[in-house]
Design a protein around this motif. Structure first.
Motif, mmCIF file in Angstrom:
data_model
loop_
_atom_site.group_PDB
_atom_site.id
_atom_site.type_symbol
_atom_site.label_atom_id
_atom_site.label_comp_id
_atom_site.label_asym_id
_atom_site.label_seq_id
_atom_site.Cartn_x
_atom_site.Cartn_y
_atom_site.Cartn_z
ATOM 1 N N ASN A 470 0.808 -1.218 0.000
ATOM 2 C CA ASN A 470 0.000 0.000 0.000
ATOM 3 C C ASN A 470 0.842 1.269 0.000
ATOM 4 O O ASN A 470 0.365 2.330 0.384
ATOM 5 C CB ASN A 470 -0.993 0.021 1.172
ATOM 6 N N ARG A 471 2.079 1.151 -0.452
ATOM 7 C CA ARG A 471 2.913 2.336 -0.678
ATOM 8 C C ARG A 471 2.730 2.708 -2.149
ATOM 9 O O ARG A 471 3.595 2.489 -2.978
ATOM 10 C CB ARG A 471 4.368 2.024 -0.318
ATOM 11 N N ILE A 472 1.561 3.293 -2.431
ATOM 12 C CA ILE A 472 1.093 3.453 -3.804
ATOM 13 C C ILE A 472 1.996 4.384 -4.614
ATOM 14 O O ILE A 472 2.468 4.020 -5.702
ATOM 15 C CB ILE A 472 -0.361 3.962 -3.820
ATOM 16 N N ASP A 473 2.226 5.594 -4.115
ATOM 17 C CA ASP A 473 3.029 6.558 -4.880
ATOM 18 C C ASP A 473 4.449 6.044 -5.115
ATOM 19 O O ASP A 473 5.001 6.180 -6.215
ATOM 20 C CB ASP A 473 3.078 7.905 -4.147
ATOM 21 N N GLU A 474 5.024 5.450 -4.075
ATOM 22 C CA GLU A 474 6.374 4.912 -4.194
ATOM 23 C C GLU A 474 6.421 3.783 -5.220
ATOM 24 O O GLU A 474 7.342 3.711 -6.054
ATOM 25 C CB GLU A 474 6.841 4.413 -2.827
ATOM 26 N N GLY A 475 5.431 2.929 -5.196
ATOM 27 C CA GLY A 475 5.399 1.813 -6.131
ATOM 28 C C GLY A 475 5.225 2.262 -7.572
ATOM 29 O O GLY A 475 5.873 1.741 -8.486
ATOM 30 N N ILE A 476 4.339 3.247 -7.788
ATOM 31 C CA ILE A 476 4.137 3.756 -9.149
ATOM 32 C C ILE A 476 5.415 4.400 -9.669
ATOM 33 O O ILE A 476 5.829 4.165 -10.822
ATOM 34 C CB ILE A 476 2.968 4.767 -9.180
ATOM 35 N N ALA A 477 6.068 5.207 -8.841
ATOM 36 C CA ALA A 477 7.299 5.887 -9.264
ATOM 37 C C ALA A 477 8.377 4.868 -9.637
ATOM 38 O O ALA A 477 9.064 5.012 -10.666
ATOM 39 C CB ALA A 477 7.788 6.812 -8.157
ATOM 40 N N ALA A 478 8.524 3.836 -8.822
ATOM 41 C CA ALA A 478 9.543 2.816 -9.103
ATOM 42 C C ALA A 478 9.217 2.052 -10.378
ATOM 43 O O ALA A 478 10.097 1.745 -11.191
ATOM 44 C CB ALA A 478 9.655 1.862 -7.921
ATOM 45 N N ALA A 479 7.947 1.750 -10.580
ATOM 46 C CA ALA A 479 7.543 1.023 -11.784
ATOM 47 C C ALA A 479 7.790 1.860 -13.036
ATOM 48 O O ALA A 479 8.274 1.354 -14.054
ATOM 49 C CB ALA A 479 6.067 0.634 -11.684
ATOM 50 N N LEU A 502 -1.749 -2.376 -10.971
ATOM 51 C CA LEU A 502 -2.540 -2.514 -9.750
ATOM 52 C C LEU A 502 -2.719 -1.180 -9.051
ATOM 53 O O LEU A 502 -3.762 -0.907 -8.451
ATOM 54 C CB LEU A 502 -1.864 -3.500 -8.786
ATOM 55 N N ALA A 503 -1.684 -0.311 -9.130
ATOM 56 C CA ALA A 503 -1.688 0.930 -8.363
ATOM 57 C C ALA A 503 -2.410 2.075 -9.073
ATOM 58 O O ALA A 503 -3.177 2.817 -8.448
ATOM 59 C CB ALA A 503 -0.248 1.339 -8.049
ATOM 60 N N MET A 504 -2.177 2.234 -10.367
ATOM 61 C CA MET A 504 -2.737 3.397 -11.072
ATOM 62 C C MET A 504 -4.267 3.445 -11.046
ATOM 63 O O MET A 504 -4.842 4.515 -10.816
ATOM 64 C CB MET A 504 -2.220 3.427 -12.510
#
Length: 864
Positions: A470-479, A502-504
Motif C-alpha cells: 500500500n505504498r502506492i506513490d512509491e510503487g508507481i514511481a519505481a515502476a 494494480l496501483a494506477m
C-alpha cells in the motif's frame, strides 16, 4: 456417489417423432445417429407417451445371421421353412391385436427376412414403425427403401448442444459445473450422451471430477471406464493391425499432418482409418491435419499402447519431426513431449525452450512436467527457476522454495543471482507472507547486482512489493522508472507493468495505464504468461475505474479466450476480470457465477493470493443479493490473506464488510465501515477507492461526503467521480429532483445499483414532501433497476419499498429485532448500551403504534 441419469428434454425431436407416429403423412419414423447419441432413449420416451401398444425388438450381430431373428418369438413353434409362411405368421402376431407400433432398435442389423417383414407392414400400413439406425453402418435395402420411398420419416438425431450437455451433467452431480471443465467435457464427449455419461462416471470414480466449494471441476485426464472402452474397442478390433498402427501414431501426436502420418503408417492404412470413420482430416491453414473422429477414440487407443511400443513409436515421430523447422511454441512443446518418453536422445536446450513456451502460454502443469525433467537431468539453476515458478503459480510455495533453497547465493554470478533472488522473494512475500525475509532477499540481490539491466528487474520486483504494501506513490514511481528505461528487459517490463497496473487504477490514474497495457498487448514475445494475464487484469481494472464498462467487458471476454483446458489459472483470473465488470454494473448473479468458478479453479495446496480480490468481490455480490450467510463465510475465508503483503486490498476488504453489515440491517455500522475504508484509501493514495468508499457511505445515509468528493473530481481521472460527487451533493441538499437526474445518469453509465439507490433516495424525499406521484415514479424506478441487478436489496431500496416514519437508527434496530436478536445482542453488534437500544425500540413502537417488540418484529417482517 451414485449418479442418477435423467433424460434431457429434446422437445423438437420428441414432437417430430410423435407427429410421425400419430399423423397421416407417414406410417412411422427412423431415427439415425451415432452410437450413444440417444436414439433408443428418445424412441422409448416417445413410445411411452402413445396409447397404442408397442412391440419392441432389438437387433444384434448374432440375430442377424438367423432368418426372422428378432421376430422369431412371434412365429411360435412352426417348423415351416417357407419364408412366406414365416412372414405371414410373424405379421399376424404383430398386427392382429389392432393398431400397434413396431419398435426396432438397431434396424441396420436386421436380417433380410426381418427387414422384409418391416417393409410389408409399412407398405400395407397395417402398423406404425419406430426404428433406430446407427450412422455409417450398412443397412438392408428393405429398410433403406422405407425412408427413400416415403413410408417412414427419416430424422437425423444430433449430439447434445453444449448447453444441454452441461445441464445433463449438472443434474447428475447436483451442482454447478465449472466453465473450463464444461469446455473439456464438451470437447471430449462431442455432446454424445452415452460418451458423456461414461466420462462423468469414470472421472468421478477416478477422483478427477470432484466438488470444490460450490463448483464441480475436472482436473487431470478424462477417465474412460470399461463400458465405454468396450464399445469403442469393438470398432478398433475390426480395423486391422495396419489401421491400429496409424491410430497409435495419431494418438501420440494429434493432430498430425497427412504427409507425416502416411509416411509412417502408409497410404492404405490411413485411407482405411478414414473409411472406418475413426479419423477425419481438417484443413488448418495450408496444412491438412489428421484428427480422431471423436476425442474418446484417441483415449481408448492410448490406453492400449504399451510402454515399449510407445517409446518406439515416439522415436519414429521424433526422427521424422526433427527434419522440420521448430519455429513455433506448439512445435517445440510437441517435440519436447515426444522426446521425453521416446528411445531418442533428449535435447536439453529444446526442453528448456519448450518449458518457457509452456509458461508463456500459462500452461503451468505442462511447464512443471517439462521443467522437472530438465532439472532432474541437469540440476541447473535455469531449470530450477522455471520449475520453481510453475510450482509457485499452482499454489505450492513450499515446494517452490525447496527447489531454490538448494542453491547458495555465494555460488552464483549476477544473472544467476537475479534468477534465484527475485522468484525467492516472490515466494516469501506473496505466497508465504514473510515480508521481512522477502525484503532481505531483495536487498541482498540489489547489493550484489551491478549490471544496469539486471538491476532494473530487481527494481521492478521491488515496485510490485511496494504496491502490495500500500505504498502506492512509491510503487508507481519505481515502476515508471523501469518502464521508461530503454535497457529494461522484457520480464522487468512485465513485472513493472503489473505493479503500475494494480496501483494506477486505485490511485485514480487509470487512463495513464492504457499506453502501458497497450505496450504489453503488442509484445509478441512475453516472458511469463501469468504475469501477462495479470497485466490484462489490471487493464480491465483500470477501464472499470474509468467508467468504460463496455470496453472493460470486451477486454475481459477477449482475455478469457487466451485460456484453454490446461490453463486453469489464467482462466480463473479471466473470470475474476469478468467479476470486476459485473460487480461494477450491478450484475450480481453473473458476478457470483464468475467468481465462484474462479475460486474453485484457484483451489490449491496453499491458498493463492489471487483468491483475495475474488473473495472480496464475491462477498459484496452475496451481500447485495441478501445471501448474508454466504457473504460471512467468504469474508472469513478472506481473512487468511492479510498483513503487509495484502495491504493494498484493505480498503476493498472494509467496503465488502460494509456491504455485509448493510445486508444484515446494521446501516450505521455499514456507514462507519465505508468511511473507514475511505480514510485508509486516502492515507495511502488510493483516491479512486476513497471516492468509491465515500459513495457507498452516501448510499448508506451519510450526508457529509459531498465536499471531499467534490475535491476528488480534480484528482481522480474518468467520468465516474463526477457522478459520485453530484449524487452526494444532491443527497446532502435533499434535492429529490437532482437525485432523479443522477439516477438516470448512473443508469446511462451502466452503474445500475447506484442508479437504483439514487432513485430510492429520491422516492423517500418525494414522500416526505407529500408528492405521491413522484414518490411512486421514483420508487418504481428503483425497484426496476434493482431487478436488473438480480433483485439486489440495499438500505435505500428497502426504505423506499416500505417507507416508515423511523430514523435510520430506529429502522436499523427494528430490522435486527425482526431478525430475532435480543436487545443485548443488538447492543453488542452496534456498540451501544442496552438502555439506548431499549429507548430506540420504545420510540419505534410508539411511532408505528405497536404494543411491544414482538409486534414490531411482525410488522417489519410483513413489510420486508
Amino acid at each position: 456417489m451414485a449418479p442418477i441419469w435423467q433424460i434431457v428434454d429434446r422437445p423438437a425431436e420428441f414432437g417430430a417423432v410423435r407427429s410421425a407416429l400419430t399423423g397421416n403423412e407417414s406410417c412411422g419414423v427412423v431415427l439415425v445417429g451415432d452410437p450413444g447419441v440417444g436414439k433408443t432413449t428418445l424412441a422409448r420416451a416417445v413410445a411411452g407417451s402413445l396409447r397404442s401398444q408397442v412391440h419392441w425388438v432389438a437387433s444384434t450381430q448374432s440375430s442377424r445371421s438367423i432368418p426372422l431373428g428378432v421376430f422369431a418369438h412371434l412365429v411360435g413353434t412352426s417348423v415351416s421353412r417357407d419364408a412366406t409362411a414365416l412372414l405371414a405368421s410373424a405379421r399376424e402376431s404383430l398386427v392382429s391385436q389392432g393398431e400397434c407400433v413396431v419398435g426396432v432398435d438397431d434396424a441396420h442389423l436386421l436380417d433380410e427376412l426381418s427387414a422384409t417383414l418391416l417393409h410389408q407392414i409399412a407398405v400395407d400400413q397395417s402398423g406404425r414403425i419406430l426404428a433406430t439406425v446407427r450412422s455409417g453402418e450398412p443397412v438392408p435395402d428393405a429398410v433403406t427403401s422405407l425412408w427413400k420411398d416415403g413410408y417412414l420419416r427419416r430424422i437425423e438425431l444430433q449430439p447434445f448442444s453444449k448447453e444441454q450437455s452441461v445441464r445433463l451433467v449438472e443434474s447428475v452431480v447436483g451442482g454447478r459445473l465449472e466453465g473450463l471443465s464444461a469446455d473439456l467435457m464438451w470437447e471430449s464427449s462431442g455432446g454424445n450422451p452415452l460418451f458423456l455419461r461414461h466420462l462423468v462416471e469414470g472421472s468421478i470414480d477416478a477422483g478427477t471430477l470432484r466438488k470444490v466449494g460450490d463448483v464441480w471441476q475436472l482436473r487431470g485426464p478424462t477417465a474412460v471406464p470399461s463400458g465405454l472402452a468396450s464399445l469403442l474397442q469393438d470398432r478398433l478390433d475390426h480395423a486391422g493391425p495396419d489401421v491400429l498402427n496409424a491410430l497409435r501414431l495419431l494418438a501420440l501426436c494429434e493432430p498430425l499432418d497427412i504427409h507425416a502420418l502416411t509416411e509412417l503408417a502408409g497410404d492404405d492404412a490411413v485411407d482405411a482409418a478414414e473409411a472406418c470413420d475413426l479419423i477425419r482430416f481438417q484443413q488448418d491453414g495450408t496444412v491438412l491435419n489428421a484428427r480422431f473422429s471423436h476425442p474418446l477414440v484417441g483415449d481408448v487407443v492410448r490406453d492400449r499402447i504399451g510402454h515399449a511400443t510407445e517409446r518406439r513409436l515416439k522415436g519414429q515421430l521424433v526422427e521424422l519431426l526433427r527434419r522440420r523447422e521448430l519455429s513455433t511454441a506448439a512445435s517445440r512443446i510437441r517435440m519436447a513431449q515426444l522426446s521425453i518418453d521416446s528411445d531418442q536422445l533428449l535435447d536439453i536446450d529444446l526442453l528448456i525452450s519448450a518449458t518457457k513456451d509452456a509458461i508463456y502460454l500459462f500452461n503451468m502443469p505442462l511447464g512443471q512436467r517439462l521443467a522437472k525433467v530438465a532439472f532432474d537431468r541437469t540440476g541447473s539453476l535455469e531449470a530450477a527457476e522455471l520449475l520453481s515458478r510453475t510450482l509457485l503459480w499452482q499454489g505450492r510455495p513450499a515446494a517452490a522454495e525447496a527447489i531454490l533453497a538448494r542453491f547458495s547465493p555465494d555460488d552464483l554470478d549476477e544473472l544467476q543471482l537475479v534468477r534465484w533472488g527475485t522468484p525467492r522473494a516472490s515466494h516469501l512475500f506473496w505466497a508465504m507472507g514473510d515480508v521481512e525475509r522477502a525484503h532481505e532477499v531483495i536487498s541482498l540481490v540489489r547489493e550484489r547486482t551491478t549490471h544496469p539491466s539486471l538491476r532494473l528487474f530487481v527494481e521492478a520486483a521491488a515496485a510490485a512489493m511496494a504496491v502490495h504494501e500500500n505504498r502506492i506513490d512509491e510503487g508507481i514511481a519505481a515502476a515508471l522508472q523501469v518502464l521508461d528505461n530503454p535497457l529494461a528487459p522484457g520480464q522487468a517490463v512485465e513485472f513493472a507493468a503489473f505493479a503500475a497496473g494494480l496501483a494506477m487504477p486505485v490511485a485514480g490514474r487509470g487512463d495513464e495505464f492504457e499506453p502501458i497495457a497497450a505496450r504489453c498487448r503488442a509484445d509478441q514475445k512475453p516472458t511469463d504468461g501469468m504475469i501477462r494475464v495479470m497485466v490484462r487484469y489490471c487493464d480491465v481494472l483500470a477501464l472499470t475505474h474509468l467508467g468504460e464498462l463496455d470496453l472493460a467487458g470486451r477486454r475481459a471476454a477477449e482475455y478469457a479466450d487466451f485460456s484453454s483446458v490446461g490453463q486453469f489459472l489464467a482462466w480463473a483470473i479471466a473470470k475474476i476480470m469478468a467479476g470486476v465488470v459485473a460487480t461494477a454494473r450491478g450484475e450480481f448473479p453473473d458476478a457470483v457465477t464468475c467468481i465462484e468458478q474462479a475460486l474453485a479453479a484457484l483451489n490449491a495446496e496453499t491458498s493463492l493470493p489471487w483468491q483475495l480480490p475474488g473473495r472480496l468481490l464475491l462477498a459484496r455480490a452475496y451481500a447485495a443479493l441478501g445471501r448474508t450467510d454466504e457473504a460471512e463465510r467468504v469474508l472469513n475465508d478472506a481473512a487468511e490473506h492479510s498483513g503487509p503483503s495484502a495491504a493494498i486490498h484493505e480498503p476493498q476488504r472494509l467496503i465488502s464488510r460494509s456491504w455485509y453489515a448493510a445486508a444484515k440491517g446494521m446501516e450505521r455500522r455499514a456507514l462507519e465501515l465505508a468511511r473507514a475504508a475511505a480514510e485508509i484509501a486516502r492515507q495511502s493514495g488510493q483516491y479512486a477507492l476513497e471516492a468509491e468508499a465515500l459513495h457507498h457511505a452516501t448510499r448508506f445515509g451519510d450526508r457529509s461526503t459531498a465536499p471531499r468528493l467534490a475535491e476528488l473530481t480534480g484528482v481522480v481521472h474518468g467520468s465516474v467521480v463526477g457522478l459520485l460527487a453530484r449524487h452526494a451533493a444532491a443527497f446532502a441538499a435533499g434535492d429529490a429532483a437532482a437525485l432523479d437526474v443522477v439516477s438516470a445518469d448512473f443508469e446511462s453509465a451502466g452503474l445500475m445499483l447506484s442508479a437504483a439507490d439514487a432513485a430510492a433516495q429520491a422516492a423517500l424525499l418525494h414522500d416526505s414532501a407529500g408528492d405521491r406521484r413522484r414518490t411512486n415514479e421514483s420508487g418504481a424506478n428503483a425497484l426496476r433497476l434493482a431487478e436488473k441487478c438480480g433483485g439486489a436489496t440495499t438500505p435505500a431500496i428497502k426504505a423506499a419499498a416500505r417507507p416508515l416514519p423511523l430514523t435510520p437508527r430506529e429502522r436499523e434496530i427494528a430490522e435486527l429485532v425482526a431478525a430475532g436478536l435480543s436487545n443485548r445482542h443488538i447492543a453488542e453488534q452496534l456498540v451501544l448500551s442496552v438502555r439506548t437500544v431499549e429507548g430506540h425500540v420504545y420510540r419505534a413502537c410508539f411511532k408505528l403504534d405497536v404494543a411491544d417488540r414482538d409486534e414490531l418484529a411482525k410488522l417489519i417482517r410483513k413489510k420486508s
